[in-house]
Every structure is written in C-alpha cells, then in structure tokens.
Design a protein around this motif. Sequence first.
Motif, PDB file in Angstrom:
ATOM      1  N   PHE A 109       0.827  -1.217   0.000  1.00 56.90           N
ATOM      2  CA  PHE A 109       0.000   0.000   0.000  1.00 56.90           C
ATOM      3  C   PHE A 109       0.856   1.260   0.000  1.00 56.90           C
ATOM      4  O   PHE A 109       0.486   2.271  -0.583  1.00 56.90           O
ATOM      5  N   HIS A 110       2.001   1.176   0.618  1.00 61.40           N
ATOM      6  CA  HIS A 110       2.942   2.290   0.606  1.00 61.40           C
ATOM      7  C   HIS A 110       3.356   2.614  -0.842  1.00 61.40           C
ATOM      8  O   HIS A 110       3.287   3.763  -1.284  1.00 61.40           O
ATOM      9  N   LEU A 111       3.739   1.596  -1.597  1.00 64.14           N
ATOM     10  CA  LEU A 111       4.142   1.808  -2.994  1.00 64.14           C
ATOM     11  C   LEU A 111       2.973   2.301  -3.837  1.00 64.14           C
ATOM     12  O   LEU A 111       3.138   3.162  -4.701  1.00 64.14           O
ATOM     13  N   ILE A 112       1.783   1.760  -3.555  1.00 63.83           N
ATOM     14  CA  ILE A 112       0.594   2.165  -4.314  1.00 63.83           C
ATOM     15  C   ILE A 112       0.259   3.627  -4.007  1.00 63.83           C
ATOM     16  O   ILE A 112      -0.007   4.421  -4.915  1.00 63.83           O
ATOM     17  N   GLU A 113       0.313   3.992  -2.738  1.00 62.37           N
ATOM     18  CA  GLU A 113      -0.024   5.378  -2.362  1.00 62.37           C
ATOM     19  C   GLU A 113       0.985   6.381  -2.914  1.00 62.37           C
ATOM     20  O   GLU A 113       0.624   7.504  -3.242  1.00 62.37           O
ATOM     21  N   LEU A 114       2.234   5.973  -3.024  1.00 60.58           N
ATOM     22  CA  LEU A 114       3.246   6.857  -3.603  1.00 60.58           C
ATOM     23  C   LEU A 114       3.153   6.914  -5.130  1.00 60.58           C
ATOM     24  O   LEU A 114       3.869   7.677  -5.765  1.00 60.58           O
ATOM     25  N   GLY A 115       2.308   6.070  -5.698  1.00 64.78           N
ATOM     26  CA  GLY A 115       2.200   6.023  -7.161  1.00 64.78           C
ATOM     27  C   GLY A 115       3.388   5.312  -7.800  1.00 64.78           C
ATOM     28  O   GLY A 115       3.622   5.438  -8.995  1.00 64.78           O
ATOM     29  N   SER A 172       8.568   0.804   4.302  1.00 61.42           N
ATOM     30  CA  SER A 172       7.568   1.569   5.043  1.00 61.42           C
ATOM     31  C   SER A 172       7.501   1.139   6.508  1.00 61.42           C
ATOM     32  O   SER A 172       7.535  -0.047   6.815  1.00 61.42           O
ATOM     33  N   ASN A 173       7.392   2.118   7.386  1.00 62.62           N
ATOM     34  CA  ASN A 173       7.163   1.849   8.807  1.00 62.62           C
ATOM     35  C   ASN A 173       5.793   2.381   9.236  1.00 62.62           C
ATOM     36  O   ASN A 173       5.556   2.623  10.416  1.00 62.62           O
ATOM     37  N   SER A 174       4.913   2.547   8.287  1.00 60.30           N
ATOM     38  CA  SER A 174       3.611   3.173   8.563  1.00 60.30           C
ATOM     39  C   SER A 174       2.794   2.386   9.594  1.00 60.30           C
ATOM     40  O   SER A 174       2.834   1.156   9.632  1.00 60.30           O
ATOM     41  N   THR A 175       2.074   3.119  10.417  1.00 60.58           N
ATOM     42  CA  THR A 175       1.123   2.485  11.334  1.00 60.58           C
ATOM     43  C   THR A 175      -0.307   2.859  10.949  1.00 60.58           C
ATOM     44  O   THR A 175      -1.251   2.524  11.653  1.00 60.58           O
ATOM     45  N   GLN A 176      -0.452   3.577   9.832  1.00 62.18           N
ATOM     46  CA  GLN A 176      -1.759   4.092   9.428  1.00 62.18           C
ATOM     47  C   GLN A 176      -2.479   3.165   8.443  1.00 62.18           C
ATOM     48  O   GLN A 176      -1.824   2.565   7.587  1.00 62.18           O
ATOM     49  N   VAL A 177      -3.790   3.102   8.550  1.00 64.62           N
ATOM     50  CA  VAL A 177      -4.576   2.392   7.541  1.00 64.62           C
ATOM     51  C   VAL A 177      -4.461   3.157   6.220  1.00 64.62           C
ATOM     52  O   VAL A 177      -4.673   4.370   6.191  1.00 64.62           O
ATOM     53  N   PRO A 178      -4.088   2.486   5.133  1.00 63.94           N
ATOM     54  CA  PRO A 178      -3.918   3.180   3.857  1.00 63.94           C
ATOM     55  C   PRO A 178      -5.229   3.834   3.406  1.00 63.94           C
ATOM     56  O   PRO A 178      -6.309   3.281   3.642  1.00 63.94           O
ATOM     57  N   SER A 179      -5.118   4.997   2.762  1.00 65.25           N
ATOM     58  CA  SER A 179      -6.330   5.756   2.398  1.00 65.25           C
ATOM     59  C   SER A 179      -7.224   4.951   1.454  1.00 65.25           C
ATOM     60  O   SER A 179      -8.444   5.007   1.545  1.00 65.25           O
ATOM     61  N   ILE A 180      -6.624   4.169   0.576  1.00 65.98           N
ATOM     62  CA  ILE A 180      -7.415   3.363  -0.363  1.00 65.98           C
ATOM     63  C   ILE A 180      -8.280   2.346   0.407  1.00 65.98           C
ATOM     64  O   ILE A 180      -9.407   2.041   0.028  1.00 65.98           O
TER      65      ILE A 180
END
Lengths: 323, 323
Positions: B207-213, B261-269
């Motif tokens: 999702f990190h790669l997808i959100e970054l386009g 990615s070290n994100s802890t957030q639910v991806p916007s998609i």
Amino acid sequence: MIKRKDIPEIDTGVVGLGLMGSSIAAALLIAGHPVKGVAPISSDMEQALPRITKQLKHAEQSGLLKYSLSHYLGQLSLSEDFGILKNCRLVQECVVETTSIKSEVYRKITASTRKETVISSNTSAIPISILQEEVPYPERFLGIHWAEPAYLTRFLEITKGAKTADKPANWVFELAHFWDKEPTFLQKDIRGFVTNRLMYAVYREAFHLIELGEADIEDVDKSFRYDAGSWITYMGLIKRMDMLGLADFGVALKRLFPQLSNSTQVPSIMKKMVEEEARGVQNALGLYPYTKEEAVEWEQAFAEFNKEIYRLAKEIPSLQPYK
Amino acid sequence: MIKRKDIPEIDTGVVGLGLMGSSIAAALLIAGHPVKGVAPISSDMEQALPRITKQLKHAEQSGLLKYSLSHYLGQLSLSEDFGILKNCRLVQECVVETTSIKSEVYRKITASTRKETVISSNTSAIPISILQEEVPYPERFLGIHWAEPAYLTRFLEITKGAKTADKPANWVFELAHFWDKEPTFLQKDIRGFVTNRLMYAVYREAFHLIELGEADIEDVDKSFRYDAGSWITYMGLIKRMDMLGLADFGVALKRLFPQLSNSTQVPSIMKKMVEEEARGVQNALGLYPYTKEEAVEWEQAFAEFNKEIYRLAKEIPSLQPYK
C-alpha cells in the motif's frame, strides 16, 4: 505494432552467461529470437552451452518447445567477442552487481552496436537511473528484471530510469508479451523495484519473529508454503482482499501495522551466515542443515515443481489482458 | 500415541458454520472424525448442509475421499443445540471475531461438554491468552487456525495461550498430522500469529508503494503471482535464501530495510473501501472492478486452482518430517 512473425527477425543479445544469463538466453530462444550470447568470463563460456542445452531440455519436458531442440540451438551463437552483438536490437546485460564492471560491459556493448540498440539490465540491486549514466544515449536504456528460471515463470519487471524514453520502453513491454510473460511496467525507478520491496518487507518481519524466538524458521516457511502458497499464484496480494470480502481488513490493518518490525539492521542470524561464508545449497551450509545429497535432491525436485506451477500459472485468469 | 484406527472414535465439534466453519467440518470428516456441527445462527443452520455437501464434492473431485460422499455425510450431525457436543473430545469454535460473542459460545460449549474437552478457536484477530480467560479450565484451550479451504490446504497454525497446558496442545499437534496438515506449533501467543504478521508486513509495503504512485495494484499482484508464486509453495521464505545461495542477502537486507515503510496508518485506499462498504467479490465492489459474473468466474476458477496446488503441495519435500 509487433507481430508474431517479426520475432525471428529480431536479434537479441545476452551478456553474462551465468545461471541467470543462460536462463534468459533460453527464454529468448524459446520465444523465437535469434540469440547472441557473450561470456565476458572464460569459465562461463565453457559452461554456457551445456547449461543452456540443459535448460532447453527442461523446457522441452515442460511442453514449451514448438520445434526440436536442435532448431533452438541453431538460433544460438556464443562468443567471448562483443562483435557478435552487431545486429542485435535488444541486448540484455546480466553480469555481477558491480557498477564499474557493468559500466565496462556497456562500453563494449555500445562500441559493437548501433545507437538505436535497446540495452537492458537484469539488475535487482542498482537503480536504473544510475546505471543509465554509464551508457551513451541513455534514453534507450532500461531495466528488464527476470525471475529464475527465466523460461519458466511469467514474471518480468520492466523499469524505466529517469532518462528512459517512452518509445524503447513501450517496445520492450509489447515485445515481452511474445515471451509469454505478464510483465509489470514501472514508470518510476524505485529502490529494489516492486518485487524485492515486497519480499524484503516479509523478510524483515520474519527475522524479527525468529530473533524474538516467537517463531522458528520452519514455522515461517510452513506458513508461507501452505497459507500464502495455496492462493498467491492465483490471485496475488490485493485481489486476495477482494476475494476474502474486504470487510475485516480495515480493522486488521489498523491493529497489526503498529506491531510490525521497523528494523533497519541486518538480522544477527544473517550476519552469522555471511561470516561463515554460507552459500546454502551451493556449499551445503545454510539456514537449514543439509547434506550435499539433500541439496541436490531439493534442486531436482524444484525443477519438477517449476514445470507444474508454470502450467498452473498459465491457466489462471490474466489480471490485465493485453490487447 | 494416536493411531490411525483411533480417529473414527474421536468425536469432534465445530461451532459456527459459516464458510470457514463448514470448511473445517468438511476437513474433519475427511480425516475420519465424526463431526457435530452447531449453528448458533439460524441462517447458517439452513446453509450448512448444502455447503458442506458442496465442499465434500469438491474434495471428491480432488481425489481426497476414500469412501463415498454418503459415508462422510453419515458421520455429520448438525444442530442449533449445543447438547449435540456432549461426547466431543475437541470442539473448534469458528464464530465472528467479537470477544463477547465468543465468550457466550464458550459458556455454552463448556455447559454441554466434559471439563477435559479441548476447546480451540479459529481466531486470527484476538489473542488466545485473552480468549482463554473466558473459558473454565483454560489449560485445555488453544488456537487452531485454519486456511480456507480447510480441507484443501496443508496449513494449520496451533497456538498456545499463556495458560494452555502442554498435554492438550501436544495432543492436538499429533492429531493434526492425521488431518494431512503440516502444522506450525507456536509456543507463544503472538499478536497476529506468524502468517498474519508476515502477510501484513507485505500489505504495509504494498500500500505504501501504491499510495506513492510507484506501483499500481496490478503491478503488486503480478509480482506476487509470478515471482513469489513460482517458488513459494516449494520452498517458503527462508529456505529460498539457501536455494539462491545466501551470498547476496547480507548486503541486500542492509540496503533495503531502511527503504521500507514503517507506517502504522490504515492506507487511504482501504479507508475508502471501508466507507463504501465494499465487499470485493461478494458485492462486486472492490479494489478491482468486477461484474457479478466475473466475480463468480473468479471463485469457480479458484476451486480448480485449489485442487491443483494442493496436489503439488503434497508432492514436495516436508520441511520437518513428523516421526
């Protein structure tokens, strides 16, 4: 617009004839291209022909060959001399992951070919935009990343560097469909490409659990073999969510993301392997214990598995039909 | 020491007969156990028999049945009444992931069974050590986590909670080998268990790669289908490193870990999907576009794939032979 009948007219080159380079040469032969193979290392030159022959036989047993083995071998020329690449429209570089060595190889390729010749690297370590700087007319340079065995997976990752022009990239993307691939086409040159980024995210978490003693290496492998392994070839990662009904993922992602490892350190178990010069099945010293015989058995059984999983992968619905 | 001939004498129960519960009931029937199914929801009671029958037919087509379909159906009893569980030595709970509902189910199971009856949950969301607190004699409670379709994967994750005793856990681990599984056996109750932890690490990066386009959802899925998919069932994750020769991984892990990615957030998609009440193939609204017909086709083709990949998975070498 490339047509099937054009393929035998498109000469391709492969520079670097180790395991991966040989396998790519086999894939291009099977697709119908004449292949010019250059071995910058003499030992590769000796081993290349028997290795490619063995790979073509494996492909034959897997039902991939339309013609006789000798037909394909007749389309193959091998040399230590880069001059053999003269008429190639695509040259795939497949040498070690060292920029200075690749740079020297590009110098020799460009000296032997026309400036329109598309040059690609199989690198999975060095950004395309950096390698591109080593190539005159960098707009015709791009990444073509194969998976092993190249003739027996549908995977191909095409990556544009910062200076890659649309025309050669689109041409390669189109051409790759005649190689029986379902290529990804990355418009941006990201570190590690997609596949490695995803796999290393798993490796990070796996080693984290192993180092904490919360799972052992067999647990990790069993999970991946029998859970992910039972659906991944069919639906990939994102489509999986659709197939499961999506509903629970919002909550699950929120709960699990904060639990995951954010480590930037090489796991100690891997440091130990590096220090011991472990090469896994190659020297029967690895993360698992092996005898030499077991290592050979694993490799042979994998060749059989490859054949079967490729057949399965060809039968499943395409994600993005190519028109 | 359990023997094959003991299996038909060991009554098992399944509480919750949705898709997963039915599938587990089918798996236990195929293994040779009598199965008592309890449907706490009336609509499940109606659908359970046709669903289990369909799953047994699928198993039959896959060559998994030794006896006739009617033999297995003769070993199945279904009821809304927990009293049917009376003689069960193992009861698998498979209801929604809500602690209060599970707690009520455990109360009813324990009221109908002996205190030695082993009780297990298929949860993938709630820690075993927490659920265990809802059960009298918590030492006989543990996690048995199945993958869908339960009768047609080799995956099984057995997890002990903080209070689970060795005896019932070892008994289940031994028993599971008669179910044709290659179970993982987690001595510690970790959040998300092994499988989910690994998969969510991939989802985070994807999702990190997808959100970054930097990749689209098809790229992610193609990578996983055709790269990981071509070897994962054969060798899992760690053995893969041994097979590739290990040498490059030290450097590669060091280079790539800091990029992840070290994100802890639910991806916007995914937030958007939750808001739209998307249920993927179930309501033809998902991360991919579907018509209802396409959604049905994907599910049918997957049933065929399951059969094939299970056959492949059974032929590959075991990682840890069970003695």
